[in-house]
Design an enzyme around this catalytic site. Structure first.
Site, PDB file in Angstrom:
ATOM      1  N   SER A 176      -8.964  -9.719   2.678  1.00 10.62           N
ATOM      2  CA  SER A 176      -9.054  -8.589   3.605  1.00 10.62           C
ATOM      3  C   SER A 176     -10.278  -8.825   4.476  1.00 10.62           C
ATOM      4  O   SER A 176     -11.149  -9.637   4.108  1.00 10.62           O
ATOM      5  CB  SER A 176      -9.245  -7.297   2.799  1.00 10.62           C
ATOM      6  OG  SER A 176      -9.675  -6.238   3.640  1.00 10.62           O
ATOM      7  N   TYR A 231     -13.534  -2.300  -3.965  1.00  7.62           N
ATOM      8  CA  TYR A 231     -12.564  -3.035  -3.138  1.00  7.62           C
ATOM      9  C   TYR A 231     -13.256  -4.195  -2.423  1.00  7.62           C
ATOM     10  O   TYR A 231     -12.768  -5.325  -2.415  1.00  7.62           O
ATOM     11  CB  TYR A 231     -11.915  -2.083  -2.127  1.00  7.62           C
ATOM     12  CG  TYR A 231     -10.776  -2.680  -1.330  1.00  7.62           C
ATOM     13  CD1 TYR A 231      -9.503  -2.833  -1.888  1.00  7.62           C
ATOM     14  CD2 TYR A 231     -10.957  -3.077  -0.006  1.00  7.62           C
ATOM     15  CE1 TYR A 231      -8.448  -3.362  -1.150  1.00  7.62           C
ATOM     16  CE2 TYR A 231      -9.909  -3.606   0.741  1.00  7.62           C
ATOM     17  CZ  TYR A 231      -8.656  -3.746   0.168  1.00  7.62           C
ATOM     18  OH  TYR A 231      -7.616  -4.271   0.904  1.00  7.62           O
TER      19      TYR A 231
HETATM   20  P1  NAI Z   1       1.146  -1.551  -0.031  1.00  6.85           P
HETATM   21  O1  NAI Z   1       0.554  -0.450  -0.815  1.00  6.85           O
HETATM   22  O2  NAI Z   1       2.157  -1.237   1.026  1.00  6.85           O
HETATM   23  O3  NAI Z   1       1.763  -2.655  -1.002  1.00  6.85           O
HETATM   24  C1  NAI Z   1       1.087  -3.097  -2.144  1.00  6.85           C
HETATM   25  C2  NAI Z   1       2.097  -3.390  -3.217  1.00  6.85           C
HETATM   26  O4  NAI Z   1       1.397  -3.898  -4.364  1.00  6.85           O
HETATM   27  C3  NAI Z   1       2.856  -2.129  -3.661  1.00  6.85           C
HETATM   28  O5  NAI Z   1       4.251  -2.367  -3.660  1.00  6.85           O
HETATM   29  C4  NAI Z   1       2.329  -1.879  -5.061  1.00  6.85           C
HETATM   30  O6  NAI Z   1       3.276  -1.283  -5.924  1.00  6.85           O
HETATM   31  C5  NAI Z   1       1.953  -3.292  -5.501  1.00  6.85           C
HETATM   32  N1  NAI Z   1       0.975  -3.254  -6.584  1.00  6.85           N
HETATM   33  C6  NAI Z   1      -0.242  -2.656  -6.581  1.00  6.85           C
HETATM   34  N2  NAI Z   1      -0.831  -2.789  -7.773  1.00  6.85           N
HETATM   35  C7  NAI Z   1       0.034  -3.466  -8.569  1.00  6.85           C
HETATM   36  C8  NAI Z   1       0.013  -3.871  -9.921  1.00  6.85           C
HETATM   37  N3  NAI Z   1      -1.046  -3.630 -10.713  1.00  6.85           N
HETATM   38  N4  NAI Z   1       1.073  -4.556 -10.408  1.00  6.85           N
HETATM   39  C9  NAI Z   1       2.145  -4.800  -9.631  1.00  6.85           C
HETATM   40  N5  NAI Z   1       2.239  -4.422  -8.351  1.00  6.85           N
HETATM   41  C10 NAI Z   1       1.196  -3.765  -7.813  1.00  6.85           C
HETATM   42  O7  NAI Z   1      -0.107  -2.300   0.616  1.00  6.85           O
HETATM   43  P2  NAI Z   1      -0.205  -3.485   1.676  1.00  6.85           P
HETATM   44  O8  NAI Z   1      -0.906  -2.952   2.844  1.00  6.85           O
HETATM   45  O9  NAI Z   1       1.077  -4.176   1.853  1.00  6.85           O
HETATM   46  O10 NAI Z   1      -1.248  -4.440   0.917  1.00  6.85           O
HETATM   47  C11 NAI Z   1      -0.917  -5.717   0.426  1.00  6.85           C
HETATM   48  C12 NAI Z   1      -2.203  -6.500   0.247  1.00  6.85           C
HETATM   49  O11 NAI Z   1      -2.839  -6.654   1.506  1.00  6.85           O
HETATM   50  C13 NAI Z   1      -3.228  -5.862  -0.690  1.00  6.85           C
HETATM   51  O12 NAI Z   1      -3.821  -6.860  -1.487  1.00  6.85           O
HETATM   52  C14 NAI Z   1      -4.231  -5.253   0.270  1.00  6.85           C
HETATM   53  O13 NAI Z   1      -5.496  -5.148  -0.316  1.00  6.85           O
HETATM   54  C15 NAI Z   1      -4.192  -6.271   1.392  1.00  6.85           C
HETATM   55  N6  NAI Z   1      -4.670  -5.768   2.658  1.00  6.85           N
HETATM   56  C16 NAI Z   1      -4.006  -4.759   3.339  1.00  6.85           C
HETATM   57  C17 NAI Z   1      -4.497  -4.310   4.538  1.00  6.85           C
HETATM   58  C18 NAI Z   1      -3.833  -3.225   5.305  1.00  6.85           C
HETATM   59  O14 NAI Z   1      -4.393  -2.779   6.326  1.00  6.85           O
HETATM   60  N7  NAI Z   1      -2.649  -2.768   4.943  1.00  6.85           N
HETATM   61  C19 NAI Z   1      -5.726  -4.868   5.135  1.00  6.85           C
HETATM   62  C20 NAI Z   1      -6.307  -5.922   4.350  1.00  6.85           C
HETATM   63  C21 NAI Z   1      -5.800  -6.347   3.172  1.00  6.85           C
END
Ligand code: NAI
Length: 241
Positions: free
Chosen positions: A132, A145
């Site tokens: 990130s 985080y």
């Molecule tokens: P999101 O919340 O839409 O998707 C994250 C997914 O990870 C969800 O489906 C959730 O159920 C799954 N997840 C979370 N903890 C889990 C666990 N313990 N076991 C199994 N599954 C788990 O979020 P998004 O935005 O798609 O994020 C994806 C990655 O990108 C994350 O690592 C986040 O930190 C990173 N990120 C996102 C940004 C954003 O602006 N959306 C910016 C920078 C990084």
């Protein structure tokens, strides 16, 4: 010309939502055999495993299945992650700290530890680990985080240089403001927070998760074969300011 991912076995965590779901769709559309992992149900017709990636028992069972079904793994996208409520130290309990670190960092370590031997056996493998802008600068999250994402970058660099001479590549993606369910709170109500974030971003907009998936596909392809131990920001210029 786009690379053919036919017969490539790709493991994607966090595949039920946002960036991980976009990655799963894109790799599938490019012919890969996708193994999708999430604690929530995955809305895609691919091989899916439901469980908590921060639990070593789940990871052990997952890899037992991968070994018996495929006995190989080409690409890992470590994408699952959670935000921490932007809390500073005094408002972060030890339990919250450990939950964020286990989910965002230790999960990636456990997946890598299981995937690596299969890749070393065939002398080739690629990791695309989700960091990130919070892995590069402060204020992209709270203390837990930010610490977890900085650590993902350090782990990825060390992983890459430890095994680069054995055919392994590991890189990080550092997204900025990506419009996914993780940031739903910013868009709630009058969406004032989302507008502020766009305004603070040089590109003046949020990105779609598909844009991050395209970068992951490139980093997983042989076209990026000389990109090693890197962090690639996709942040509309946020960290260049
Ligand atoms: P999101 O919340 O839409 O998707 C994250 C997914 O990870 C969800 O489906 C959730 O159920 C799954 N997840 C979370 N903890 C889990 C666990 N313990 N076991 C199994 N599954 C788990 O979020 P998004 O935005 O798609 O994020 C994806 C990655 O990108 C994350 O690592 C986040 O930190 C990173 N990120 C996102 C940004 C954003 O602006 N959306 C910016 C920078 C990084």
């Amino acid at each position: 010309m786009a690379e053919d991912f036919t017969d490539k076995v790709v493991l994607i965590t966090g595949a039920a939502s946002g960036i991980g779901l976009s990655q799963a769709k894109l790799f599938k559309d490019n012919g890969a055999k996708v193994i999708a992992v999430d604690k929530n149900e995955i809305p895609l017709d691919v091989m899916s495993f439901n469980g908590d990636v921060s639990q070593s028992e789940f990871i052990d069972n997952l890899f037992d299945s991968i070994k018996s079904k495929f006995n190989t793994l080409d690409i890992v996208c470590n994408t699952a992650g959670i935000l921490d409520g932007y809390s500073p130290v005094t408002e972060t309990s030890l339990e919250q700290w450990q939950n964020i670190l286990n989910t965002n960092l230790t999960s990636q370590f456990m997946v890598i530890k299981k995937a690596l031997p299969m890749m070393l056996d065939k002398g080739k493998g690629v990791f695309v680990n989700m960091a990130s802008i919070a892995g590069l600068v402060a204020n992209g999250g709270g203390v837990a985080y930010t610490a977890s994402k900085h650590a993902v970058i350090g782990m990825t660099k060390q992983l890459d240089i430890d095994y680069a001479n054995q055919g392994i590549r590991a890189n990080c993606i550092a997204p900025g403001a990506i419009d996914t369910p993780m940031n739903a709170a910013d868009f709630a109500g009058d969406g004032k927070m989302a507008k502020w974030v766009a305004d603070q971003t040089p590109a003046k907009r949020w990105a779609k998760p598909e844009e991050v998936a395209e970068l992951a596909l490139f980093l997983a392809s042989d076209r990026s074969d000389y990109i090693h131990g890197s962090v690639v920001p996709i942040d509309g210029g946020w960290t260049a300011q």
